[in-house]
Scaffold this motif. Structure first.
Motif, PDB file in Angstrom:
ATOM      1  N   TRP A  43      14.885  -7.189  -9.515  1.00 36.02           N
ATOM      2  CA  TRP A  43      13.856  -7.978  -8.827  1.00 36.02           C
ATOM      3  C   TRP A  43      13.124  -8.837  -9.852  1.00 36.02           C
ATOM      4  CZ3 TRP A  43      12.247  -7.744  -3.546  1.00 36.02           C
ATOM      5  CH2 TRP A  43      12.982  -6.844  -2.769  1.00 36.02           C
ATOM      6  N   GLU A  47      10.293 -12.761  -6.695  1.00 35.58           N
ATOM      7  CA  GLU A  47      10.679 -11.971  -5.532  1.00 35.58           C
ATOM      8  C   GLU A  47       9.617 -10.924  -5.200  1.00 35.58           C
ATOM      9  OE1 GLU A  47      15.460 -11.624  -5.397  1.00 35.58           O
ATOM     10  OE2 GLU A  47      14.538 -10.866  -7.243  1.00 35.58           O
ATOM     11  N   LEU A  51       7.658 -10.584  -1.670  1.00 34.63           N
ATOM     12  CA  LEU A  51       7.649  -9.322  -0.929  1.00 34.63           C
ATOM     13  C   LEU A  51       6.216  -8.870  -0.643  1.00 34.63           C
ATOM     14  CD1 LEU A  51       9.166  -6.902   0.264  1.00 34.63           C
ATOM     15  CD2 LEU A  51       9.099  -5.846  -2.013  1.00 34.63           C
ATOM     16  N   TRP A  55       4.514  -8.326   3.054  1.00 35.24           N
ATOM     17  CA  TRP A  55       3.797  -7.111   3.483  1.00 35.24           C
ATOM     18  C   TRP A  55       2.394  -7.448   3.971  1.00 35.24           C
ATOM     19  CZ3 TRP A  55      -0.653  -4.466   2.472  1.00 35.24           C
ATOM     20  CH2 TRP A  55      -0.719  -3.151   2.927  1.00 35.24           C
ATOM     21  N   TRP A  74       8.783  -2.676   9.093  1.00 35.84           N
ATOM     22  CA  TRP A  74       9.550  -3.071   7.911  1.00 35.84           C
ATOM     23  C   TRP A  74      10.651  -4.070   8.257  1.00 35.84           C
ATOM     24  CZ3 TRP A  74       8.646  -3.051   2.998  1.00 35.84           C
ATOM     25  CH2 TRP A  74       7.638  -2.213   2.508  1.00 35.84           C
ATOM     26  N   VAL A  78      11.183  -7.561   6.176  1.00 32.87           N
ATOM     27  CA  VAL A  78      12.460  -8.016   5.611  1.00 32.87           C
ATOM     28  C   VAL A  78      12.830  -9.392   6.154  1.00 32.87           C
ATOM     29  CG1 VAL A  78      14.924  -7.502   5.465  1.00 32.87           C
ATOM     30  CG2 VAL A  78      13.261  -5.665   5.225  1.00 32.87           C
ATOM     31  N   TYR A  81      10.673 -11.893   4.433  1.00 35.44           N
ATOM     32  CA  TYR A  81      11.071 -12.061   3.035  1.00 35.44           C
ATOM     33  C   TYR A  81      12.325 -12.921   2.919  1.00 35.44           C
ATOM     34  CZ  TYR A  81      13.077 -10.886  -1.512  1.00 35.44           C
ATOM     35  OH  TYR A  81      13.636 -10.973  -2.761  1.00 35.44           O
ATOM     36  N   ASN A  82      13.376 -12.574   3.667  1.00 34.28           N
ATOM     37  CA  ASN A  82      14.657 -13.283   3.550  1.00 34.28           C
ATOM     38  C   ASN A  82      14.598 -14.708   4.068  1.00 34.28           C
ATOM     39  OD1 ASN A  82      16.191 -11.189   2.338  1.00 34.28           O
ATOM     40  ND2 ASN A  82      16.474 -10.193   4.331  1.00 34.28           N
ATOM     41  N   ARG A  93      18.029  -9.531   0.852  1.00 30.53           N
ATOM     42  CA  ARG A  93      17.738  -8.119   0.550  1.00 30.53           C
ATOM     43  C   ARG A  93      17.801  -7.298   1.834  1.00 30.53           C
ATOM     44  NH1 ARG A  93      17.570  -6.796  -4.984  1.00 30.53           N
ATOM     45  NH2 ARG A  93      16.461  -8.442  -6.128  1.00 30.53           N
ATOM     46  N   CYS A  98      13.915  -3.447   0.093  1.00 31.72           N
ATOM     47  CA  CYS A  98      12.542  -3.950   0.169  1.00 31.72           C
ATOM     48  C   CYS A  98      11.536  -2.807   0.247  1.00 31.72           C
ATOM     49  CB  CYS A  98      12.388  -4.859   1.384  1.00 31.72           C
ATOM     50  SG  CYS A  98      13.323  -6.406   1.277  1.00 31.72           S
ATOM     51  N   ARG A 101      11.315  -1.087  -3.161  1.00 35.58           N
ATOM     52  CA  ARG A 101      10.621  -1.917  -4.144  1.00 35.58           C
ATOM     53  C   ARG A 101       9.126  -1.959  -3.862  1.00 35.58           C
ATOM     54  NH1 ARG A 101      10.920  -3.259  -9.331  1.00 35.58           N
ATOM     55  NH2 ARG A 101       9.935  -5.284  -9.768  1.00 35.58           N
ATOM     56  N   TRP A 102       8.741  -2.056  -2.594  1.00 38.27           N
ATOM     57  CA  TRP A 102       7.314  -2.070  -2.253  1.00 38.27           C
ATOM     58  C   TRP A 102       6.638  -0.757  -2.653  1.00 38.27           C
ATOM     59  CZ3 TRP A 102       3.015  -4.456  -1.463  1.00 38.27           C
ATOM     60  CH2 TRP A 102       1.936  -3.771  -0.885  1.00 38.27           C
TER      61      TRP A 102
END
Length: 259
Positions: A43, A47, A51, A55, A74, A78, A81-82, A93, A98, A101-102
């Protein structure tokens, strides 16, 4: 003959092979390599910031913030994000990536936020924001054994009301667990919270009880004082004349006080 032709075709499909080489021939494993690279893709700070933004925006959406389940929540993150235009041309991702990573970002930033608050409390006169930041980084490094690598995410989250409230709730719950066996120990809290009605009444009752004890003690001291005066006056009255000037003055004063 057909078997020989098939063997030749197999060799041709694998590329040129040097029969005189001592190295064993290598066969293609492109599919597994691509899968491994895709799984291990690191990441970038950009990115991470995207993310974090996904959120924050999803959690502030009044339709999904409190109503939808975690899975749907979630899924929206996603998708957000994408679909970010800054990620055009990069592989998308997955939800698990995701979410994982969060969790790592949130954990690291929460720990650093505590270190930053500690550095703020210890800030001395003449120190600026850079000094506080350096002190917070040193505290984090000392506590965690590694350098703080999520400053870019922390700067996105530190002033957001939604994230700060969730962080403070976790911090308060953590402090309550720590002090469960030490109720009377007082310590600094992230923020001053208003006292509830029941707590205020209990405080008044506790205070009034202390006042009553103090009044009783003062009453006992006063009685003891009066008895002492009375005993001294009786001694002076029983003493034959003549009394000295000091004894006479004390006698007159005690009689005045007793009346």
């Amino acid at each position: 003959m057909s078997n020989s032709g098939s063997f030749v075709n197999l060799l041709a499909s694998q590329g040129c092979i040097d029969l005189d080489s001592s190295e064993p021939p290598s066969f293609s494993s492109q599919g597994s390599e691509e899968s491994s690279v895709r799984e291990r893709r690191r990441w970038s700070p950009k990115e991470d910031v995207i993310l974090v933004g996904a959120w924050l925006n999803t959690s502030k959406d009044p339709i999904v913030s409190n109503e939808q389940k975690a899975g749907a929540f979630w899924k929206r993150i996603v998708e957000y994000y994408n679909s970010n235009p800054q990620l055009v041309g990069t592989p998308p991702r997955e939800l698990g990536q995701c979410k994982q990573r969060w969790a790592r970002i949130n954990d690291s930033v929460c720990k650093f936020a505590g270190c930053y608050e500690m550095a703020l409390r210890e800030q001395r006169s003449g120190q600026n924001d850079n000094d506080v930041m350096k002190a917070a980084l040193d505290i984090y490094s000392s506590d965690q054994g590694i350098k703080f690598s999520m400053e870019h995410a922390w700067r996105e989250l530190r002033h957001d009301v939604k994230w700060c409230s969730s962080f403070q709730e976790k911090d308060i719950a953590k402090e309550k667990r720590k002090t469960a066996d030490f109720v009377d120990v007082e310590g600094p809290e992230p923020e001053e919270r208003p006292v509830g009605v029941k707590a205020a009444k209990a405080g008044k009752r506790k205070k009034s009880g202390k006042d009553e004890d103090l009044a009783k003690l003062e009453g006992l001291m006063e009685i003891k004082k009066q008895l002492s005066k009375q005993s001294l006056l009786e001694k002076l009255l029983a003493k034959p004349d003549p009394l000295s000037e000091m004894e006479l003055a004390l006698k007159i004063k005690l009689m005045s006080d007793m009346l």
